[in-house]
Design a protein around this motif. Structure first.
Motif, PDB file in Angstrom:
ATOM      1  N   GLU A  78       0.866  -1.177   0.000  1.00  0.00           N
ATOM      2  CA  GLU A  78       0.000   0.000   0.000  1.00  0.00           C
ATOM      3  C   GLU A  78       0.903   1.227   0.000  1.00  0.00           C
ATOM      4  N   LEU A  79       0.841   2.023  -1.056  1.00  0.00           N
ATOM      5  CA  LEU A  79       1.696   3.192  -1.150  1.00  0.00           C
ATOM      6  C   LEU A  79       1.158   4.331  -0.282  1.00  0.00           C
ATOM      7  N   PRO A  80       2.040   5.110   0.332  1.00  0.00           N
ATOM      8  CA  PRO A  80       1.587   6.224   1.165  1.00  0.00           C
ATOM      9  C   PRO A  80       0.947   7.322   0.327  1.00  0.00           C
ATOM     10  N   GLN A  81       0.091   8.106   0.936  1.00  0.00           N
ATOM     11  CA  GLN A  81      -0.533   9.227   0.261  1.00  0.00           C
ATOM     12  C   GLN A  81       0.419  10.419   0.259  1.00  0.00           C
ATOM     13  N   PRO A  82       0.277  11.315  -0.714  1.00  0.00           N
ATOM     14  CA  PRO A  82       1.137  12.506  -0.749  1.00  0.00           C
ATOM     15  C   PRO A  82       1.079  13.277   0.568  1.00  0.00           C
ATOM     16  N   GLY A  83       2.232  13.667   1.028  1.00  0.00           N
ATOM     17  CA  GLY A  83       2.300  14.438   2.254  1.00  0.00           C
ATOM     18  C   GLY A  83       2.479  13.624   3.517  1.00  0.00           C
ATOM     19  N   GLN A  84       2.295  12.302   3.437  1.00  0.00           N
ATOM     20  CA  GLN A  84       2.498  11.469   4.611  1.00  0.00           C
ATOM     21  C   GLN A  84       3.985  11.372   4.950  1.00  0.00           C
ATOM     22  N   PRO A  85       4.323  11.205   6.233  1.00  0.00           N
ATOM     23  CA  PRO A  85       5.736  11.100   6.633  1.00  0.00           C
ATOM     24  C   PRO A  85       6.420   9.929   5.928  1.00  0.00           C
ATOM     25  N   SER A  86       7.679  10.122   5.575  1.00  0.00           N
ATOM     26  CA  SER A  86       8.458   9.081   4.914  1.00  0.00           C
ATOM     27  C   SER A  86       8.866   8.013   5.925  1.00  0.00           C
ATOM     28  N   ARG A  87       8.640   6.768   5.578  1.00  0.00           N
ATOM     29  CA  ARG A  87       9.009   5.647   6.442  1.00  0.00           C
ATOM     30  C   ARG A  87       9.220   4.417   5.562  1.00  0.00           C
ATOM     31  N   PRO A  88      10.017   3.444   6.008  1.00  0.00           N
ATOM     32  CA  PRO A  88      10.179   2.210   5.235  1.00  0.00           C
ATOM     33  C   PRO A  88       8.841   1.495   5.059  1.00  0.00           C
ATOM     34  N   LEU A  89       8.610   0.997   3.871  1.00  0.00           N
ATOM     35  CA  LEU A  89       7.332   0.383   3.539  1.00  0.00           C
ATOM     36  C   LEU A  89       7.421  -1.137   3.647  1.00  0.00           C
ATOM     37  N   GLN A  90       6.369  -1.747   4.177  1.00  0.00           N
ATOM     38  CA  GLN A  90       6.311  -3.199   4.317  1.00  0.00           C
ATOM     39  C   GLN A  90       5.116  -3.740   3.562  1.00  0.00           C
ATOM     40  N   ALA A  91       5.355  -4.779   2.774  1.00  0.00           N
ATOM     41  CA  ALA A  91       4.292  -5.395   1.990  1.00  0.00           C
ATOM     42  C   ALA A  91       3.576  -6.477   2.802  1.00  0.00           C
ATOM     43  N   GLN A  92       2.302  -6.642   2.524  1.00  0.00           N
ATOM     44  CA  GLN A  92       1.529  -7.729   3.127  1.00  0.00           C
ATOM     45  C   GLN A  92       1.744  -8.996   2.305  1.00  0.00           C
ATOM     46  N   VAL A  93       2.237 -10.037   2.937  1.00  0.00           N
ATOM     47  CA  VAL A  93       2.541 -11.279   2.230  1.00  0.00           C
ATOM     48  C   VAL A  93       1.249 -11.951   1.751  1.00  0.00           C
ATOM     49  N   LEU A  94       1.228 -12.304   0.471  1.00  0.00           N
ATOM     50  CA  LEU A  94       0.078 -12.979  -0.116  1.00  0.00           C
ATOM     51  C   LEU A  94       0.272 -14.489  -0.186  1.00  0.00           C
ATOM     52  N   ILE A  95       1.472 -14.901  -0.580  1.00  0.00           N
ATOM     53  CA  ILE A  95       1.709 -16.327  -0.778  1.00  0.00           C
ATOM     54  C   ILE A  95       3.211 -16.591  -0.812  1.00  0.00           C
ATOM     55  N   THR A  96       3.606 -17.781  -0.349  1.00  0.00           N
ATOM     56  CA  THR A  96       4.994 -18.232  -0.436  1.00  0.00           C
ATOM     57  C   THR A  96       5.117 -19.197  -1.607  1.00  0.00           C
ATOM     58  N   VAL A  97       6.146 -19.021  -2.405  1.00  0.00           N
ATOM     59  CA  VAL A  97       6.336 -19.801  -3.631  1.00  0.00           C
ATOM     60  C   VAL A  97       7.380 -20.879  -3.411  1.00  0.00           C
ATOM     61  N   ASP A  98       7.018 -22.124  -3.701  1.00  0.00           N
ATOM     62  CA  ASP A  98       7.951 -23.252  -3.638  1.00  0.00           C
ATOM     63  C   ASP A  98       8.672 -23.288  -2.286  1.00  0.00           C
ATOM     64  N   ALA A  99       7.869 -23.317  -1.223  1.00  0.00           N
ATOM     65  CA  ALA A  99       8.423 -23.216   0.129  1.00  0.00           C
ATOM     66  C   ALA A  99       9.366 -24.362   0.476  1.00  0.00           C
ATOM     67  N   ALA A 100       9.179 -25.524  -0.134  1.00  0.00           N
ATOM     68  CA  ALA A 100      10.003 -26.687   0.195  1.00  0.00           C
ATOM     69  C   ALA A 100      11.382 -26.658  -0.455  1.00  0.00           C
ATOM     70  N   GLU A 101      11.617 -25.703  -1.363  1.00  0.00           N
ATOM     71  CA  GLU A 101      12.900 -25.629  -2.067  1.00  0.00           C
ATOM     72  C   GLU A 101      13.623 -24.342  -1.673  1.00  0.00           C
ATOM     73  N   PRO A 102      14.604 -24.409  -0.772  1.00  0.00           N
ATOM     74  CA  PRO A 102      15.269 -23.195  -0.277  1.00  0.00           C
ATOM     75  C   PRO A 102      16.172 -22.509  -1.294  1.00  0.00           C
ATOM     76  N   ARG A 103      16.504 -23.184  -2.402  1.00  0.00           N
ATOM     77  CA  ARG A 103      17.457 -22.612  -3.351  1.00  0.00           C
ATOM     78  C   ARG A 103      16.836 -21.624  -4.333  1.00  0.00           C
ATOM     79  N   THR A 104      15.518 -21.599  -4.454  1.00  0.00           N
ATOM     80  CA  THR A 104      14.905 -20.770  -5.475  1.00  0.00           C
ATOM     81  C   THR A 104      14.407 -19.437  -4.928  1.00  0.00           C
ATOM     82  N   SER A 105      14.340 -18.468  -5.838  1.00  0.00           N
ATOM     83  CA  SER A 105      13.854 -17.135  -5.504  1.00  0.00           C
ATOM     84  C   SER A 105      13.201 -16.545  -6.747  1.00  0.00           C
ATOM     85  N   ILE A 106      12.208 -15.683  -6.579  1.00  0.00           N
ATOM     86  CA  ILE A 106      11.537 -15.033  -7.708  1.00  0.00           C
ATOM     87  C   ILE A 106      12.537 -14.166  -8.456  1.00  0.00           C
ATOM     88  N   SER A 107      12.573 -14.302  -9.794  1.00  0.00           N
ATOM     89  CA  SER A 107      13.579 -13.600 -10.583  1.00  0.00           C
ATOM     90  C   SER A 107      13.017 -12.669 -11.645  1.00  0.00           C
TER      91      SER A 107
END
Length: 266
Positions: A78-107
């Motif tokens: 969720e992007l901040p509205q104009p004028g809101q204080p600047s702060r690090p943004l955190q995304a809400q996790v929707l889904i984990t991909v291929d959780a059983a395979e630690p070697r892969t990452s979204i590319s």
């Protein structure tokens, strides 16, 4: 920031530009600096916003939110509205991909013509075995794996204007591939080569869709410059969906001269 400065930041990030229709700006993530950039920056907003987690792929949503690829997870920001204080943004996790395979990452990833997010994964381990896969994600159906060959590193995902053809690549190998694509059923068919790369590992593409889809990567762009010239620089609009999902400026890091020569018809 000036266009030149922002272009340098795009090249350093090595990620694809995505058009944000709601805010009327280009966006791209910087996985090294954990930033989400926008150009031109929306009114009363900074050009870069810090993320709590690094992202390497993104898609702008009609709601104004941003879908991010965060390592092995998809998250909604969720992007901040104009004028809101600047702060690090955190995304809400929707889904984990291929959780059983630690070697892969979204590319790599982009939206298809029906609004589904199509993305792929890469093997980040030293063995570099082809264990990466391609997926489709939507709110309606969730996560569905596409029956495409396994890859070392999924890259250059793009779609034809009618959405029935998908182009993709393995960044570690020497061919761009294409296949038939059914967005509703998440089915693929008739997988075959699209073009051979002259330089393996380029993994970058400019995919210009007008009346004919043109996909070029690395030095191979020179082979396709006639088709790019036929499209004409004045005939495509970067705000349109067929261009926003496919412009990948990673190419300028290695092949800026070849790109400019091809677009100018030299």
């Amino acid at each position: 920031s000036t266009p030149g400065v922002m272009l340098v930041r795009v090249g350093q990030a090595g990620c694809a530009l995505r058009w944000d229709a709601k805010r009327q700006c280009w966006r791209w993530p910087d996985p090294v600096g954990s930033q989400l950039y926008a150009w031109p920056a929306p009114p009363a907003m900074p050009s870069g916003q810090r993320l709590l987690e690094s992202a390497c792929v993104m898609a702008s949503c009609a709601s104004g939110r941003v879908l991010l690829g965060l390592g092995k997870r998809l998250g909604m920001l969720e992007l901040p509205q104009p004028g809101q204080p600047s702060r690090p943004l955190q995304a809400q996790v929707l889904i984990t991909v291929d959780a059983a395979e630690p070697r892969t990452s979204i590319s790599d990833g982009c939206a298809d013509r029906d609004g589904n997010f199509v993305f792929g994964s890469a093997n980040t381990a030293q063995d570099k075995r082809p264990i990466g896969s391609f997926y489709q994600y939507s709110q309606r159906y969730g996560l569905r794996r596409l029956a495409l060959p396994a890859v070392v590193s999924a890259a250059s995902i793009a779609f034809s204007p009618d959405g029935r053809r998908m182009v993709f690549a393995d960044a570690a190998r020497g061919a761009l591939m294409q296949c038939g694509y059914d967005a509703e059923r998440a089915k693929v068919s008739d997988v075959k080569p699209f073009s051979e790369l002259l330089e393996q590992g380029a993994g970058s593409a400019v995919h210009v869709n007008h009346q004919t889809a043109t996909h070029a990567a690395g030095q191979d762009l020179r082979r396709h410059r006639q088709r790019i010239r036929r499209v004409g620089a004045g005939q495509f609009d970067p705000r349109q969906q067929h261009f926003q999902h496919c412009l990948n400026l990673r190419l300028f890091r290695r092949q800026s001269n070849a790109v400019m020569d091809a677009l100018q018809g030299k």
